[in-house]
Design a protein around this motif. Structure first.
Motif, PDB file in Angstrom:
ATOM      1  N   VAL A  76       0.920  -1.034   0.142  1.00 49.52           N
ATOM      2  CA  VAL A  76       0.003   0.158   0.100  1.00 49.52           C
ATOM      3  C   VAL A  76       0.878   1.211  -0.100  1.00 49.52           C
ATOM      4  O   VAL A  76       0.645   2.419  -0.728  1.00 49.52           O
ATOM      5  N   LYS A  77       1.910   1.184   0.805  1.00 48.47           N
ATOM      6  CA  LYS A  77       2.880   2.162   0.853  1.00 48.47           C
ATOM      7  C   LYS A  77       3.599   2.858  -0.622  1.00 48.47           C
ATOM      8  O   LYS A  77       3.452   3.935  -0.893  1.00 48.47           O
ATOM      9  N   ASN A  78       3.789   1.842  -1.051  1.00 44.96           N
ATOM     10  CA  ASN A  78       4.809   1.995  -2.502  1.00 44.96           C
ATOM     11  C   ASN A  78       3.484   2.418  -3.586  1.00 44.96           C
ATOM     12  O   ASN A  78       3.885   3.269  -4.153  1.00 44.96           O
ATOM     13  N   LEU A  79       2.444   1.853  -3.376  1.00 41.75           N
ATOM     14  CA  LEU A  79       1.465   2.286  -4.431  1.00 41.75           C
ATOM     15  C   LEU A  79       0.815   3.565  -4.153  1.00 41.75           C
ATOM     16  O   LEU A  79       0.679   4.374  -5.130  1.00 41.75           O
ATOM     17  N   ARG A  80       0.753   4.143  -3.077  1.00 41.65           N
ATOM     18  CA  ARG A  80       0.312   5.303  -2.814  1.00 41.65           C
ATOM     19  C   ARG A  80       1.333   6.479  -2.791  1.00 41.65           C
ATOM     20  O   ARG A  80       1.433   7.853  -2.919  1.00 41.65           O
TER      21      ARG A  80
END
Length: 160
Positions: A76-80
Motif C-alpha cells: 500500500v505504501k509503495n502504491l500510494r
C-alpha cells in the motif's frame, strides 16, 4: 510451492518482462538496491526513464468455474507513493508452462482502481489482487482488466 521456488519464479517473471522491453527497443537495468522498483526502462536517445515493478504468480486452476486464478500482493505504501516518475506495475502469470500476456497498469491507474472501485483487499500493509482468467478475459474484484493485457502503450517501439 517452496519459498525457494517462488524466488526462481519471481526472477523468471522479471527476466521475461525485461526481454519484452528489450524487444521493443528500450534499454533495461536492474537497480542494485530494490526499494520498490524491479526494473529501470530507458529510452537511450532521449533519456526517458520509466520504473517498473514486476509481480509474478503461478496460476491456480478452478475446475468448478472452468477458470484459473493468480494472486498478487502490492505494498500500500509503495502504491500510494506517487512521484514524478510513475511506476508501471506488470503482473505476469505462469500457466501450463507458458507465460500469459502480462497485465500492465500505471501506478496512478491501479491506485484509482483500489481507492475508487474497491479493487483488491487490504491486509497487513499490502493490497491483495486476485486476477481471474476465463474466456480470454481478466477480472479483478468484478472489474475487467482485459484491456491492460499487453498494455505497452507507454513503451512505444523504438527502431534502432
Amino acid at each position: 510451492m517452496t519459498k525457494k521456488f517462488n524466488q526462481y519464479l519471481g526472477k523468471a517473471g522479471q527476466l521475461s518482462v525485461m526481454s519484452e522491453f528489450l524487444m521493443l527497443g528500450w534499454n533495461v537495468a536492474i537497480p542494485e538496491v530494490d526499494i520498490g522498483d524491479d526494473i529501470f526502462v530507458v529510452q537511450d536517445a532521449t533519456g526517458t526513464l520509466k520504473k517498473v515493478q514486476v509481480k509474478t504468480a503461478r496460476a491456480a486452476e478452478s475446475k468448478k468455474t472452468m477458470a484459473f486464478n493468480a494472486q498478487f500482493s502490492v505494498s500500500v505504501k509503495n502504491l500510494r507513493n506517487i512521484l514524478p516518475i510513475l511506476v508501471h506495475y506488470v503482473f505476469v502469470v505462469r500457466h501450463n508452462d507458458k507465460w500469459l500476456r502480462p497485465v500492465i497498469i500505471p501506478q496512478d491507474v491501479l491506485l484509482d482502481h483500489f481507492e475508487m472501485n474497491k479493487v483488491g483487499s487490504e491486509s497487513n500493509g499490502n493490497i491483495n489482487f486476485r486476477f481471474t482468467y476465463k474466456n480470454d478475459r481478466v477480472i479483478c474484484s468484478n472489474q475487467d482488466f482485459t484491456n491492460y493485457q499487453d498494455n505497452f502503450k507507454d513503451f512505444t517501439r523504438i527502431e534502432h
